[in-house]
Write an enzyme that holds these catalytic residues in place. Structure first.
Site, PDB file in Angstrom:
ATOM      1  N   ASN A   1      -9.647  -6.137  -5.779  1.00  0.00           N
ATOM      2  CA  ASN A   1     -10.026  -7.310  -5.061  1.00  0.00           C
ATOM      3  C   ASN A   1     -11.291  -7.426  -4.580  1.00  0.00           C
ATOM      4  O   ASN A   1     -11.646  -6.852  -3.350  1.00  0.00           O
ATOM      5  CB  ASN A   1      -9.123  -7.216  -3.801  1.00  0.00           C
ATOM      6  CG  ASN A   1      -7.467  -8.117  -4.003  1.00  0.00           C
ATOM      7  OD1 ASN A   1      -7.249  -8.331  -4.919  1.00  0.00           O
ATOM      8  ND2 ASN A   1      -6.826  -7.898  -2.860  1.00  0.00           N
TER       9      ASN A   1
ATOM     10  N   GLY B   1       2.769  -7.010 -10.868  1.00  0.00           N
ATOM     11  CA  GLY B   1       2.739  -8.330 -10.360  1.00  0.00           C
ATOM     12  C   GLY B   1       4.096  -8.797 -10.018  1.00  0.00           C
ATOM     13  O   GLY B   1       5.197  -8.635 -10.647  1.00  0.00           O
TER      14      GLY B   1
ATOM     15  N   HIS C   1       0.924  -1.194  -0.010  1.00  0.00           N
ATOM     16  CA  HIS C   1       0.135  -0.020  -0.031  1.00  0.00           C
ATOM     17  C   HIS C   1       0.753   1.109   0.003  1.00  0.00           C
ATOM     18  O   HIS C   1       1.879   1.110   0.814  1.00  0.00           O
ATOM     19  CB  HIS C   1      -0.928  -0.066   1.172  1.00  0.00           C
ATOM     20  CG  HIS C   1      -1.974  -1.100   1.133  1.00  0.00           C
ATOM     21  ND1 HIS C   1      -2.739  -1.570   2.226  1.00  0.00           N
ATOM     22  CD2 HIS C   1      -2.331  -1.794   0.031  1.00  0.00           C
ATOM     23  CE1 HIS C   1      -3.563  -2.542   1.857  1.00  0.00           C
ATOM     24  NE2 HIS C   1      -3.373  -2.685   0.493  1.00  0.00           N
ATOM     25  N   PHE C   2       0.338   2.312  -0.684  1.00  0.00           N
ATOM     26  CA  PHE C   2       1.411   3.550  -0.874  1.00  0.00           C
ATOM     27  C   PHE C   2       0.564   4.798  -1.096  1.00  0.00           C
ATOM     28  O   PHE C   2      -0.649   4.602  -1.543  1.00  0.00           O
ATOM     29  CB  PHE C   2       2.187   3.252  -1.989  1.00  0.00           C
ATOM     30  CG  PHE C   2       1.734   2.999  -3.449  1.00  0.00           C
ATOM     31  CD1 PHE C   2       1.235   4.047  -4.229  1.00  0.00           C
ATOM     32  CD2 PHE C   2       1.718   1.798  -3.871  1.00  0.00           C
ATOM     33  CE1 PHE C   2       0.410   3.942  -5.346  1.00  0.00           C
ATOM     34  CE2 PHE C   2       1.085   1.440  -5.165  1.00  0.00           C
ATOM     35  CZ  PHE C   2       0.742   2.557  -5.861  1.00  0.00           C
ATOM     36  N   ILE C   3       1.094   5.840  -0.978  1.00  0.00           N
ATOM     37  CA  ILE C   3       0.746   7.206  -1.323  1.00  0.00           C
ATOM     38  C   ILE C   3       1.731   7.850  -2.192  1.00  0.00           C
ATOM     39  O   ILE C   3       2.913   7.662  -2.130  1.00  0.00           O
ATOM     40  CB  ILE C   3       0.427   8.128  -0.269  1.00  0.00           C
ATOM     41  CG1 ILE C   3      -0.568   7.463   0.562  1.00  0.00           C
ATOM     42  CG2 ILE C   3      -0.134   9.503  -0.757  1.00  0.00           C
ATOM     43  CD1 ILE C   3      -0.696   8.203   1.930  1.00  0.00           C
TER      44      ILE C   3
ATOM     45  N   SER D   1       5.616  -0.761  -9.969  1.00  0.00           N
ATOM     46  CA  SER D   1       6.315  -1.030  -8.682  1.00  0.00           C
ATOM     47  C   SER D   1       6.918   0.368  -8.234  1.00  0.00           C
ATOM     48  O   SER D   1       6.908   1.343  -8.899  1.00  0.00           O
ATOM     49  CB  SER D   1       7.369  -2.121  -8.661  1.00  0.00           C
ATOM     50  OG  SER D   1       8.264  -1.420  -9.444  1.00  0.00           O
ATOM     51  N   MET D   2       7.337   0.336  -7.108  1.00  0.00           N
ATOM     52  CA  MET D   2       7.812   1.566  -6.399  1.00  0.00           C
ATOM     53  C   MET D   2       9.064   2.089  -7.142  1.00  0.00           C
ATOM     54  O   MET D   2      10.068   1.261  -7.428  1.00  0.00           O
ATOM     55  CB  MET D   2       8.553   1.105  -5.053  1.00  0.00           C
ATOM     56  CG  MET D   2       8.965   2.089  -3.980  1.00  0.00           C
ATOM     57  SD  MET D   2       9.457   1.452  -2.509  1.00  0.00           S
ATOM     58  CE  MET D   2       9.774   2.816  -1.657  1.00  0.00           C
TER      59      MET D   2
ATOM     60  N   PRO E   1      -0.976   0.477 -11.287  1.00  0.00           N
ATOM     61  CA  PRO E   1       0.296   1.123 -10.922  1.00  0.00           C
ATOM     62  C   PRO E   1       1.509   0.289 -11.176  1.00  0.00           C
ATOM     63  O   PRO E   1       1.341  -1.057 -11.129  1.00  0.00           O
ATOM     64  CB  PRO E   1       0.198   1.118  -9.386  1.00  0.00           C
ATOM     65  CG  PRO E   1      -1.075   0.072  -9.159  1.00  0.00           C
ATOM     66  CD  PRO E   1      -1.910  -0.023 -10.472  1.00  0.00           C
TER      67      PRO E   1
ATOM     68  N   HIS F   1      -3.983  -5.241 -12.241  1.00  0.00           N
ATOM     69  CA  HIS F   1      -4.024  -4.403 -11.266  1.00  0.00           C
ATOM     70  C   HIS F   1      -2.776  -3.902 -10.955  1.00  0.00           C
ATOM     71  O   HIS F   1      -2.695  -3.055  -9.884  1.00  0.00           O
ATOM     72  CB  HIS F   1      -4.592  -5.047 -10.159  1.00  0.00           C
ATOM     73  CG  HIS F   1      -3.844  -5.950  -9.306  1.00  0.00           C
ATOM     74  ND1 HIS F   1      -3.061  -6.869  -9.722  1.00  0.00           N
ATOM     75  CD2 HIS F   1      -3.751  -5.717  -7.803  1.00  0.00           C
ATOM     76  CE1 HIS F   1      -2.378  -7.362  -8.635  1.00  0.00           C
ATOM     77  NE2 HIS F   1      -2.752  -6.737  -7.608  1.00  0.00           N
TER      78      HIS F   1
END
Length: 406
Positions: free
Chosen positions: A280, A338, A170-172, A313-314, A311, A335
């Protein structure tokens, strides 16, 4: 020419996989095949390019069912999803030093989790602001109905988790699009109360099927049958948790905007240019002329013209997309990128130096606790997007400049 790979085994419905050019673990294929053996699967299972093994069922799968729902395929992060907002700001309006902005966002939104032996959890509100109260009022009637029948859910993190981020992936993020416009994007779900609802009904399904569970391809595929008491209770509880997740993201977005206004002195406006979308969840939809239940486990609805968020990845790119309404995929897309390796594997394989290098262009934490989210632990987002080019079209490409992790 088909754009998907077909996985077909005896005594199972077909599995259509939009995975050309991306790696797929053998364990994920095995897990999908077990799900496809269930008698109430409708037509076929659709698999997205970010597919990987998940707890209970495969992440990146779209499971259509008639007359039954498998709680483990929805999982315990019920309603987990994304929200994105485009602002009137451009890159040059952001401060040169982005650290104060990250710190202000971290102050505005509880995130992470304290060890269980600590009395106060940093990931919960101690004194929720009035904004949270206004959102909780919208959820309260449904919560009262749920807890009247299942008082166990009173003893969960519910009100104090509303408007909080959580942990893991989870992120902002503050992002820039291809025209250097500033976007705010965040990822979270139904938090503690959703986890409790998911876990409870997964166990109830196993209990209800005690006599038949040995006949299932996997005990995690225990299901609730339409017409039974627990089925309807689960549908009601899931619907409420999904609404909690949607409002949770909305509340956080409001608090992030307030935090930005404290740091960025230039007045700015925001508008919902993308959507608040789950990835989900389960809901009733019509496909191939039938009313069926669609469970998207790590997948986003992509009906024709519908906006969604994928999104990366980071430290990688993310995308705002528009659905093409591909019926074969039950109008769905991936989503995210992966995972290609587990969190444990990522922590063993990569160092803090690797994390610093991979996120050099992003203002974010770069300590040992976020190594499991390093970009190299994920599939190549470009390959994932290419594999699903008949499911969605790209509207905006975003790159992160600030990232807050749970």
């Amino acid at each position: 020419m088909t754009h998907y790979n077909l996985l077909q085994t005896d005594n199972a419905k077909p599995i259509k996989m939009w995975t050309k050019g991306v790696p797929v673990e053998e364990e994920a294929k095995t897990q999908l095949t077990k799900t496809a053996q269930l008698p109430f699967i409708f037509k076929h299972i659709a698999v997205m390019p970010d597919v990987h093994v998940g707890k209970g069922s495969t992440i990146g799968s779209v499971i259509p069912t008639i007359g039954a729902i498998i709680p483990a395929t929805v999982g315990v992060d019920i309603g987990c999803g994304m929200i994105a907002v485009q602002t009137s700001l451009i890159a040059s309006d952001l401060p040169d030093n982005l650290l104060p902005l990250r710190h202000e966002i971290e102050k505005a939104v509880p995130h992470g989790r304290s060890p269980h032996n600590r009395r106060q959890d940093i990931g919960s509100w101690q004194n929720p602001p009035s904004l949270i109260d206004s959102y909780w009022q919208q959820l309260l009637p449904g919560f009262e109905k749920l807890t009247e029948k299942y008082p166990r859910f009173l003893n969960t993190n519910n009100y104090r988790h509303l408007g909080t981020l959580g942990t893991g992936n989870h992120f902002i993020e503050i992002c820039l699009d291809e025209a250097d416009r500033v976007w705010i994007m965040l990822h979270s779900g139904s938090r503690g109360v959703g986890n409790a609802i998911g876990s409870f009904f997964i166990e109830m399904a196993k209990k209800d099927m005690e006599a038949h569970i040995k006949n299932l391809p996997d005990k995690d595929l225990a299901y609730l049958q339409e017409g039974t008491e627990h089925f309807q209770d689960y549908v009601d509880a899931v619907h409420w948790a999904q609404e909690f997740a949607r409002l949770n993201r909305e509340a956080m977005m409001n608090n992030v905007i307030l935090a930005m206004r404290k740091v960025i002195t230039k007045p700015f406006t925001t508008h919902m240019s993308a959507v608040n979308c789950h990835h989900n969840y389960v809901q009733k939809e019509q496909h191939f002329g039938e009313d069926i239940f669609i469970t998207r486990k790590g997948a986003v609805s992509a009906r024709k013209g519908e906006l969604g968020i994928i999104p990366g990845s980071m430290g990688a790119k993310s995308y705002i997309v528009r659905g093409l309404g591909n019926e074969e995929s039950f109008c769905s897309c991936s989503h995210g990128a992966g995972r290609v390796m587990s969190r444990t594997e990522a922590k063993k394989k990569f160092t803090i130096e690797d994390q610093i290098k991979a996120t050099a262009h992003v203002e974010c934490r770069k300590d040992a606790n976020v190594i499991d989210e390093i970009p190299m632990a994920y599939k190549d987002i470009d390959a994932v997007m290419t594999a699903q080019n008949e499911l969605v079209e790209i509207v905006h490409q975003l790159r992160q400049v600030v990232c807050v992790k749970g």
